[in-house]
Design an enzyme around this catalytic site. Sequence first.
Site, PDB file in Angstrom:
ATOM      1  N   GLY A 104      30.614  14.860 -18.982  1.00 57.15           N
ATOM      2  CA  GLY A 104      31.058  13.769 -18.104  1.00 57.15           C
ATOM      3  C   GLY A 104      31.246  14.199 -16.665  1.00 57.15           C
ATOM      4  O   GLY A 104      31.034  13.407 -15.733  1.00 57.15           O
ATOM      5  N   ALA A 128       0.858  -1.201   0.000  1.00 56.21           N
ATOM      6  CA  ALA A 128       0.000   0.000   0.000  1.00 56.21           C
ATOM      7  C   ALA A 128       0.885   1.238   0.000  1.00 56.21           C
ATOM      8  O   ALA A 128       1.455   1.590   1.034  1.00 56.21           O
ATOM      9  CB  ALA A 128      -0.919   0.006   1.222  1.00 56.21           C
ATOM     10  N   ASN A 161       3.070  10.948  -9.295  1.00 53.51           N
ATOM     11  CA  ASN A 161       2.491  11.963 -10.178  1.00 53.51           C
ATOM     12  C   ASN A 161       1.335  11.416 -11.009  1.00 53.51           C
ATOM     13  O   ASN A 161       0.466  12.177 -11.451  1.00 53.51           O
ATOM     14  CB  ASN A 161       3.576  12.560 -11.070  1.00 53.51           C
ATOM     15  N   PRO A 198      -2.385  18.828   1.352  1.00 59.38           N
ATOM     16  CA  PRO A 198      -1.899  19.983   0.580  1.00 59.38           C
ATOM     17  C   PRO A 198      -0.606  20.576   1.120  1.00 59.38           C
ATOM     18  O   PRO A 198       0.265  20.993   0.352  1.00 59.38           O
ATOM     19  CB  PRO A 198      -3.070  20.970   0.674  1.00 59.38           C
ATOM     20  N   GLU A 218       1.829  18.975   2.700  1.00 54.05           N
ATOM     21  CA  GLU A 218       2.935  18.096   2.309  1.00 54.05           C
ATOM     22  C   GLU A 218       3.294  18.302   0.846  1.00 54.05           C
ATOM     23  O   GLU A 218       4.474  18.354   0.470  1.00 54.05           O
ATOM     24  CB  GLU A 218       2.565  16.637   2.554  1.00 54.05           C
ATOM     25  N   ARG A 219       2.283  18.419   0.004  1.00 55.09           N
ATOM     26  CA  ARG A 219       2.548  18.498  -1.436  1.00 55.09           C
ATOM     27  C   ARG A 219       3.156  19.828  -1.842  1.00 55.09           C
ATOM     28  O   ARG A 219       4.017  19.866  -2.727  1.00 55.09           O
ATOM     29  CB  ARG A 219       1.260  18.181  -2.197  1.00 55.09           C
ATOM     30  N   GLN A 221      25.110  29.244 -29.610  1.00 56.19           N
ATOM     31  CA  GLN A 221      23.695  29.596 -29.609  1.00 56.19           C
ATOM     32  C   GLN A 221      22.824  28.467 -29.060  1.00 56.19           C
ATOM     33  O   GLN A 221      21.847  28.716 -28.339  1.00 56.19           O
ATOM     34  CB  GLN A 221      23.236  29.957 -31.026  1.00 56.19           C
ATOM     35  N   GLN A 245      23.399  17.503 -18.224  1.00 56.75           N
ATOM     36  CA  GLN A 245      23.885  17.291 -19.587  1.00 56.75           C
ATOM     37  C   GLN A 245      24.878  18.383 -19.990  1.00 56.75           C
ATOM     38  O   GLN A 245      25.859  18.113 -20.696  1.00 56.75           O
ATOM     39  CB  GLN A 245      22.701  17.262 -20.559  1.00 56.75           C
ATOM     40  N   LEU A 246      24.648  19.592 -19.539  1.00 52.97           N
ATOM     41  CA  LEU A 246      25.549  20.696 -19.874  1.00 52.97           C
ATOM     42  C   LEU A 246      26.927  20.529 -19.244  1.00 52.97           C
ATOM     43  O   LEU A 246      27.914  21.085 -19.734  1.00 52.97           O
ATOM     44  CB  LEU A 246      24.926  22.022 -19.435  1.00 52.97           C
TER      45      LEU A 246
END
Length: 356
Positions: A317, A107, A343, A217, A219-220, A256, A313-314
């Site tokens: 590595g 649960a 969600n 509410p 908590e969220r 760019q 990603q920017l």
Amino acid sequence: MPNYRSWEDAGYVSRDVWRKGGQIGLLCPDVPEAYGGPGGDFLFNAVVHEEMARVGAGSFSACLISHSDINASYLMELGTEEQKRRWLPAMVSGQAIAAIAMSEPGAGSDLKAIRTVARRDGENYILNGQKTFITNGHNADVVIVAARTTPPDAKVGISLFLVDTALPGFRRGRLLEKVGQKAGDTSELFFDDMVLSADSLLGRENAGFGAMMTLMPRERIAIAMSAVAEAEFALEWAIAYVKTREAFGRPLAQLQTIRFKIAELASEMAVSRVFVDWCLQKQVAGDLDLRSAVIAKYWVSDASYKVIDECLQLFGGYGYMREYPISRAWVDSRIHRIYGGTNEIMKDIIGKDLLA
């Protein structure tokens, strides 16, 4: 922060840190002075989470959401005067660490499916059951436990209990090893014929489910405000990095495609921030509605994870190395889309409310 890596390796934040947090007012900021608290409002809670996000301490922020934003509010809203005076001052000082135990192996988001049972026995209750994924479970001195107080074949009646973990019948299970939020202790809890006095009942018998829905509410929005702050600071780190990191003889910021990406991420966070701040003001005023809180939790947790992923990603590595805060933010932020109700459940709540 010099100690944070050792807490991640241990799987929990030491109790000394909780006590020091209490001394400087980081715990339960909106608990009234009458119960030993600083007497602020919910915006003070938001500041604490934002500053945790600034340094990449998402694990401890999650622990504080449970302790300060959830458990303290349940006690304030549902507790008797005796219960408040027993636990709130200790929670404010860090002498007592609080957890809330809803989820079970079978649960999670479906709270009506819980199997933990509190059976009446004269003036007492006998508590039996198992909980899992419990934030602060390893350290907890007091646990708010959701348990069934009607027979399995009857209409679901759930009640809430304040459980002192020093009492016989309480057992801690494994300290669970997670993908992220490694410094935030998450544990299994067991209750074996645990005798609870009637004054352990928090709120009215069989009214626990309604109480949880009423207090959800808060908590969220706490999850949403933590998520948006983590993404905002991840974006700050990424912007600073692309200004100095060079590729093909020039800083990444001069490309760019990088400028476009930064613009997209900044726009997503600006829109998310405005809605979260609107919800925070509603929460402080006492009129944050369920749908708005659910939308904030769903939308902002999704958006923040996307933004943090793009920021990593920017870094290339380097972003995948533990020594860089962005890597910790990336793994820590994933859980925002799961806890506090997945969600998918959030979208179902929104849809049902709109189409009712």
